[in-house]
Design an enzyme around this catalytic site. Structure first.
Site, PDB file in Angstrom:
ATOM      1  N   LYS A   1       0.814  -1.222   0.000  1.00  0.00           N
ATOM      2  CA  LYS A   1       0.000   0.000   0.000  1.00  0.00           C
ATOM      3  C   LYS A   1       0.846   1.270   0.000  1.00  0.00           C
ATOM      4  O   LYS A   1       0.467   2.269  -0.627  1.00  0.00           O
ATOM      5  CB  LYS A   1      -0.959  -0.016   1.179  1.00  0.00           C
ATOM      6  CG  LYS A   1      -1.985  -1.141   1.089  1.00  0.00           C
ATOM      7  CD  LYS A   1      -2.917  -1.172   2.277  1.00  0.00           C
ATOM      8  CE  LYS A   1      -3.857  -2.372   2.182  1.00  0.00           C
ATOM      9  NZ  LYS A   1      -4.839  -2.406   3.298  1.00  0.00           N
TER      10      LYS A   1
ATOM     11  N   ASP B   1      -9.605   1.983   3.185  1.00  0.00           N
ATOM     12  CA  ASP B   1      -9.455   1.210   4.419  1.00  0.00           C
ATOM     13  C   ASP B   1     -10.041   1.940   5.626  1.00  0.00           C
ATOM     14  O   ASP B   1     -10.816   1.362   6.394  1.00  0.00           O
ATOM     15  CB  ASP B   1      -7.980   0.902   4.683  1.00  0.00           C
ATOM     16  CG  ASP B   1      -7.452  -0.248   3.852  1.00  0.00           C
ATOM     17  OD1 ASP B   1      -8.255  -1.118   3.475  1.00  0.00           O
ATOM     18  OD2 ASP B   1      -6.244  -0.284   3.588  1.00  0.00           O
TER      19      ASP B   1
END
Length: 269
Positions: A76, A110
């Site tokens: 990420k 997220d």
């Protein structure tokens, strides 16, 4: 384990999830179920990308005609630096899990997705969290929780990395030198420990009655953390809840339509 492809051998498709490891990912099943429910003829693949090869892989997938990519551990943060147009949330947390390969835009679903799951779990604003870990997902959760008015404590095996996270976010929250779980309502495992067969040293007997253990992993990798919490009578939830929530936000961000969450949850069993 689901079928996956090495990035140099990726087949034609519109969307994908990249990570390493990736064979465990349920994202392809979930997104394909969503496309069927929406009547869309789109393809979604699981693609393994080793560390250090994210930029090359994303550029190749774009050249193959991929429109968007979800990013899972450990990529990420590396994916963020590939973007030419990260949104404000990405710039704050230096992490991205949802990419538009055509435009170079990126976002992170997220944090918002995690907040989406809390209402269903009966966790109200102001509840106190202990986040274990300091990677890209932990960074997104701490940012979202602190800005939404939740109490946050953070522990990481490397204290200096936890301190760097706090300084980079510019938010006020506590960093613990030991993973003490008393006086918090939710304990979140955002580490890579379970995936490598390790465990975080927690004394579950000290947890508050009614506390919730939340593992961001799912399947066999979440069993040690959640099993120990269950033996102390605590509530538990694995990462499938977050997978659906962040996946639904990714789909809506790419396609501009509401995600069929019921079909996505059903696909996960």
């Amino acid at each position: 384990m689901s079928a996956f492809h090495e990035w140099r051998e990726a087949p034609p498709a519109e969307f994908a999830v990249i990570g390493d490891p990736i064979a465990h990912s349920l994202s392809p099943s979930m997104h394909r179920a969503a496309y069927r429910a929406l009547g869309l003829a789109l393809r979604y693949e699981a693609i393994r990308v080793p560390r250090g090869e994210v930029s090359q892989a994303l550029s190749q997938l774009r050249d193959l005609g991929y429109r968007g990519v979800n990013v899972t551990v450990p990529h990420k943060e590396e994916a963020f630096f590939w973007l030419s147009d990260p949104d404000e949330s990405c710039r704050r947390i230096r992490s991205a899990n949802t990419l538009d390969l055509v435009s170079g835009r990126g976002t992170s679903t997220d944090g918002p997705g995690f907040l989406d799951t809390l209402e269903d779990l009966g966790v109200t604003v102001g509840a106190r969290f202990l986040i274990l870990g300091a990677g890209g997902t932990a960074r997104a959760l701490v940012d979202a929780l602190a800005r939404a008015g939740y109490g946050v404590k953070l522990w990481n095996r490397t204290y200096e990395r936890a301190e760097e996270l706090r300084m980079s976010l510019g938010l006020a929250f506590s960093i613990l030198k030991e993973p003490a779980i008393e006086d918090v309502e939710v304990i979140v495992d955002a580490t890579s420990a379970s995936r490598s067969g390790q465990s975080v040293p927690l004394d579950w007997s000290r947890a508050s009655p009614g506390a919730l253990a939340y593992d961001l992993s799912y399947g066999p990798t979440s069993s040690a953390f959640l099993g120990a919490a269950e033996r102390e009578g605590l509530r538990t939830v694995d990462g499938k809840a977050l997978l659906v929530a962040q996946g639904a936000r990714s789909l809506a961000w790419w396609l501009g339509v509401g995600a069929p969450r019921a079909a996505m949850r059903e696909a996960l069993g």
